[in-house]
Design a protein around this motif. Sequence first.
Motif, PDB file in Angstrom:
ATOM      1  N   GLY A 136     -12.175   1.299 -26.339  1.00  0.00           N
ATOM      2  CA  GLY A 136     -11.069   0.660 -25.748  1.00  0.00           C
ATOM      3  C   GLY A 136     -10.044   0.465 -26.528  1.00  0.00           C
ATOM      4  O   GLY A 136     -10.148   0.669 -27.816  1.00  0.00           O
TER       5      GLY A 136
ATOM      6  N   PRO B  96      -7.693  -2.702 -27.964  1.00  0.00           N
ATOM      7  CA  PRO B  96      -7.748  -4.088 -27.861  1.00  0.00           C
ATOM      8  C   PRO B  96      -6.142  -4.936 -27.392  1.00  0.00           C
ATOM      9  O   PRO B  96      -6.137  -5.870 -27.038  1.00  0.00           O
TER      10      PRO B  96
ATOM     11  N   SER C 223      -7.191  -5.325 -23.841  1.00  0.00           N
ATOM     12  CA  SER C 223      -8.163  -6.193 -23.651  1.00  0.00           C
ATOM     13  C   SER C 223      -7.704  -7.408 -23.621  1.00  0.00           C
ATOM     14  O   SER C 223      -8.091  -8.501 -22.874  1.00  0.00           O
ATOM     15  N   GLN C 224      -6.555  -7.750 -24.438  1.00  0.00           N
ATOM     16  CA  GLN C 224      -5.937  -8.931 -24.494  1.00  0.00           C
ATOM     17  C   GLN C 224      -5.167  -9.354 -23.433  1.00  0.00           C
ATOM     18  O   GLN C 224      -4.870 -10.460 -22.954  1.00  0.00           O
TER      19      GLN C 224
ATOM     20  N   LEU D  35      -8.161  -6.603 -19.379  1.00  0.00           N
ATOM     21  CA  LEU D  35      -9.170  -5.778 -18.946  1.00  0.00           C
ATOM     22  C   LEU D  35     -10.284  -5.534 -19.677  1.00  0.00           C
ATOM     23  O   LEU D  35     -10.426  -6.096 -20.756  1.00  0.00           O
ATOM     24  N   ASP D  36     -11.310  -5.288 -18.678  1.00  0.00           N
ATOM     25  CA  ASP D  36     -12.794  -5.364 -19.821  1.00  0.00           C
ATOM     26  C   ASP D  36     -12.992  -4.403 -20.451  1.00  0.00           C
ATOM     27  O   ASP D  36     -12.888  -3.246 -20.399  1.00  0.00           O
ATOM     28  N   PRO D  37     -13.216  -4.851 -21.919  1.00  0.00           N
ATOM     29  CA  PRO D  37     -13.356  -3.987 -23.023  1.00  0.00           C
ATOM     30  C   PRO D  37     -14.422  -2.799 -22.663  1.00  0.00           C
ATOM     31  O   PRO D  37     -14.555  -1.810 -23.507  1.00  0.00           O
TER      32      PRO D  37
ATOM     33  N   ASN E  69     -11.152   2.873 -22.995  1.00  0.00           N
ATOM     34  CA  ASN E  69      -9.589   3.312 -22.708  1.00  0.00           C
ATOM     35  C   ASN E  69      -9.821   4.172 -21.668  1.00  0.00           C
ATOM     36  O   ASN E  69      -9.867   5.451 -21.992  1.00  0.00           O
TER      37      ASN E  69
END
Length: 568
Positions: A308, A310, A313-314, A317-319, A323
């Motif tokens: 994914g 990061p 993710s911040q 979004l669910d890591p 991606n």
Amino acid sequence: MSVIGWLQISLLFLAVLVVVKPLGLYMAAVLSGERNVLSPILGPVERGLYGAAGIDPAREQGWLAYTLSMLAFSIAGFALLYAFLRLQTWLPLNPLGFGNVPPDLAFNTAVSFVTNTNWQNYGETTLSHFSQMMGLTVQNFVSAATGISIALAVTRSFARSAVPTIGNFWVDLTRSTLYVLLPLAVLVAVAFVAMGLPQTFRASVEATTLEGVKQTIALGPVASQEAIKQLGTNGGGFFNVNAAHPFENPTALSNYLNIFAMLSVSAALLYTFGQLVGNRRQGWAFIAVTYAFLIIGVGVVYWAEAGGNPVLSQLGLDPALGNMEGKEVRFGQAMTALYATVTTGLSDGGVNGMHGSFTGLGGLVPMFLMQLGEVLPGGVGSGLYGMIVFAILAVFVAGLMVGRTPELLGKKIEAREMKYAMLAVLILPAAILGFTAISAVTPSAVASIGTPGPHGLSEILYAYTSAAGNNGSAFGGLSGNTLWYNTTLGFAMLLGRFAYAVPVLAIAGSIAAKTRASASKGTFPTDTPLFVGLLIGIILILGGLQFLPALALGPIVEHFAMLSGQTF
């Protein structure tokens, strides 16, 4: 990453290994002129073509005559395709009334398909059915057959001893098309139709979106073009988004067949080489090299994309999803990573995801695989003769280390062969880095970049890498349909195809004239794990190391920026 994902990848590689030997043996037989199961049907067609063209199939050519025949055929193909594109308004099978293609775009497209690159600076609303079928699809067959012919000429040079000829280009071209590409394309096209790909002369179909909006979607003979696109490692899709389009690649099963078709002929040709030179272990050694690169490549891409982004993710979004930007949910991480790796390890260029949406490392691998020389296993035919060039360099290095005259399959490698080999391997870096450097400081070229910063450099670098490597895939983001890019990318394609093929055929002529010696105790074996490791090292050092500074300024910088939370 998941166990299911790796199982999907493993099954695909295993399926290709299963067909390598039977398909390789079949091609060895038919390309040598032996009678086969298709001879009663296609034999009269073959003889009729020779008679109509005034070709004596028994008359062989030296390397220079072979090369001139190949170049003349390619020039004629370019001229005919360019004429089709410039005159398509007045040609038949144009149900939507598309206009003539502009000169610079017609030049780029004609060069692209003649060189087996299939770079596409146009969309599906540009070319008529006539241009697609009589122009692009025909070149999908004959440009791939040209690559097979060159590879066959090089193979003969090692199989023979002290002869002045390397075959007949017109015979090799005809047999490659009739007995290999055409029947395989028919089988794959029928399978694609069964999987839901359109095969029609209808111009378009209307659909209603979930929002209630009417949408017109282009149609045409998609399945037949898709089949030869993959088998011939052409890569040019019927639709602008290529194999991500649901009409071109509707299901996970069709995606599997796409990748299998891409790999099968190119990988089998490596076995064909071993069969024809009388050393099947040599063919398996080349296959081992390609599999090593492909497995490592898909592993890195899969790991990078499943890990994914990061930055995303911040944002919540669910890591665990990885991606998924630029990817189709129906394919998922594993099969998108496999498709991206295979299509760039080959010189196919078809895509089922947007490489520019990959993470920094995920986008680095496809670019680097192309920069290694498109030999893993490369384009149909071109991958084989590219691998042989690197094998020549490897035995030369081995000879220097042990103090013996280098030999490959009983043929001494001397100064003349080394000069031609070095000329060939210098073509890619000269074309890729040269055009990239000029474009990076040319305002009109920089204006086409979609994303600033290191990603923008990657867009330019990927474009010329794809063009010079005769791959044809696009990174995404770069507006390539401009006078500058249509012209310079076209010249990069020409250099990548013909400035490489001519010295390769010169090597073939030189090698064929040498006496083939029997192996002795002092001969360095080229079909062992030791040579496989040496060849991998030579490909990495001579094929890829010169691109490291450019990659460091593009995808590598982008990767570290992503880890630090910076985006562009």
